[in-house]
Scaffold this motif. Sequence first.
Motif, PDB file in Angstrom:
ATOM      1  N   ILE A 246       0.865  -1.179   0.000  1.00 47.07           N
ATOM      2  CA  ILE A 246       0.000   0.000   0.000  1.00 47.07           C
ATOM      3  C   ILE A 246       0.899   1.225   0.000  1.00 47.07           C
ATOM      4  N   LEU A 247       0.823   2.007  -1.077  1.00 50.34           N
ATOM      5  CA  LEU A 247       1.705   3.158  -1.242  1.00 50.34           C
ATOM      6  C   LEU A 247       1.103   4.357  -0.506  1.00 50.34           C
ATOM      7  N   ALA A 248       1.484   4.518   0.740  1.00 53.34           N
ATOM      8  CA  ALA A 248       0.892   5.576   1.560  1.00 53.34           C
ATOM      9  C   ALA A 248       1.793   5.906   2.734  1.00 53.34           C
TER      10      ALA A 248
ATOM     11  N   PHE B  50      -2.634   6.483   5.470  1.00 52.62           N
ATOM     12  CA  PHE B  50      -3.135   5.139   5.755  1.00 52.62           C
ATOM     13  C   PHE B  50      -4.090   5.159   6.945  1.00 52.62           C
ATOM     14  N   ALA B  51      -3.691   5.846   8.023  1.00 50.49           N
ATOM     15  CA  ALA B  51      -4.548   5.899   9.211  1.00 50.49           C
ATOM     16  C   ALA B  51      -5.871   6.590   8.913  1.00 50.49           C
ATOM     17  N   ARG B  52      -5.829   7.596   8.072  1.00 53.37           N
ATOM     18  CA  ARG B  52      -7.063   8.284   7.645  1.00 53.37           C
ATOM     19  C   ARG B  52      -7.978   7.330   6.886  1.00 53.37           C
ATOM     20  N   ASP B  53      -7.425   6.613   5.908  1.00 49.70           N
ATOM     21  CA  ASP B  53      -8.239   5.727   5.072  1.00 49.70           C
ATOM     22  C   ASP B  53      -8.663   4.463   5.811  1.00 49.70           C
ATOM     23  N   LEU B  54      -7.880   4.081   6.803  1.00 48.85           N
ATOM     24  CA  LEU B  54      -8.201   2.867   7.550  1.00 48.85           C
ATOM     25  C   LEU B  54      -9.553   2.978   8.245  1.00 48.85           C
TER      26      LEU B  54
END
Length: 562
Positions: free
Chosen positions: A332-334, A339-343
């Motif tokens: 996952i390119l982040a 990543f924490a936002r989208d998680l």
Amino acid sequence: MTQLMPAPTRQAEPTHPHPATETAGHAIVRVLEEHGIRRAFVVPGESYLEVLDGLHDSSIETVVCRHEGGAAYMAEAEGKLGPLPGIAMVTRGPGAANALVGVHTAWQDSTPMVLFIGLIPLAHRHKEAFQEFDVDGWFAAGAKSVVTLDVAERAQEVVADALFLARAGRPGPVVVGLPEDVIRESIERHPQPQLPVADGGMTAHDLDALRDALATAEKPLFVTGGSDWDAQASARLTRWLERHRLPAVAEWRTEGIVPFDSPSYAGPIGYGRPKPTLDVLEECDLLVFVGTLPGDVITNGFLVRQGWERRNFLVSIDPTLRGRSGAVSHHILARPSAFARDLERIELAPDDRRAEWTARLREQQVAFSALPGLEPGAGRASMATVMAHLVPQLEHDALVTFGAGEHTNWAHRYFPTRAYPSMVSCGNGSMGYSIPSAVAASLHFPERQVVSIAGDGEFLMNGQELATAAQVGATPLVVLVDNQEYGTIRTHQERRHPGRVSGTQLENPDFAMLARAYGGHGIAAERDADVPAAVEEALRLWREGGRFVLLHVVTEQREQAY
């Protein structure tokens, strides 16, 4: 009578005022200021006097350090503390050589940092001039970019690019060479806008893949690490893990991303780790690395978690995944923040098996981090007694710094890392980091309690930066563990050549007296019975403020945290 007519008024020619000018050295400082840089860590040199002159009237705080290695470490620590790259400035030749250790630290820890190096004049190149060196040859292998400002008009652009490159993609160090004649040239002054850094994020495919992997895993484990975090990302990830009752371990020397007290926190993992956290890497059926990779430290020298059937999700902004080992199921390119936002878009059904797994790992961590008893023992002072008395009295958001050595294990095991960032250290095992990083942290967070746990051998490599602390008003509380040896090397020595101690023993000064000579408070504890009162006195003096405090703890040579 003839009347004299006034002479015709001459029409003023249109004027085209020249744009404001400044020297390239002053432009460098202005762009740093406009990009939000708050301080620069410097050891002065005649090669970049024009930049030093620019700092004179700047809002940027000039922190005058005692050694280029200390200045580079401070800048690297500032980069870890975020959100902008740390800035160091040194002179050519010997100064650059001394600063290289901080660049290596930033490279291996992926820390955004910019090192400015004054250089000889252009006309003196390739003539073996005084302090001449090859800046590309020295730094190109361990920096993201090495640029020499050969054209004065590009000064503003070069600085903006350096700040961008240090943060873009996988963060790291950037080196900028400044020939002394070039930075004295006058150039047109103009604004240089900041370049935005891409954060990446999870695609729909990424979300589906991670959701499915987590839903089917009975024993998932998150591994957090790296320097590319912020407080919001830490809080978001922690809330999500706790809501879904999932566990996370912390990469070596990066604790505090998931707080020490969180029911999801399962402990540190890395060199000198407690064995249970090593075993879980093989036992878990899904690993999600966030901000870090399965490198040699996490995998015990590329021995653990190497099977290609393993399920490993890697969350990294670096498309090359440089430094990883073992299987990669999904990349996952982040950045951690994205990543924490989208998680938060992933919701999992409750699962008793995952909850039991998390509870078991948490129970192991609670037992491992339980403080020793308060009652002092006989003989020399013990770090176990120090931690038993110190930890309960720490501020809630206390921050710890340390360098390399077995003394660092006391922080790994017991220090309560509750508010990100709360642990600043060096993943490359660089000795001499503890005091410079403590100075940087104290300046960056003057309202927080900064504790540094330093070894005696390590302290003597950069302890002189306590003079810098006194000069700039930094007030760390330093716990100096004095076991009269290079303890880590002694441990390896005893394994390979038992009973043949060679090249590892030290005769040390009176560190408490040395602290007072540098302008701080110095307290000594030589016997374990002295420890409770010494800790109380150190904390009292720290709370009074104004000066750093050093607690000199004289321990037995073989005392181990675990």
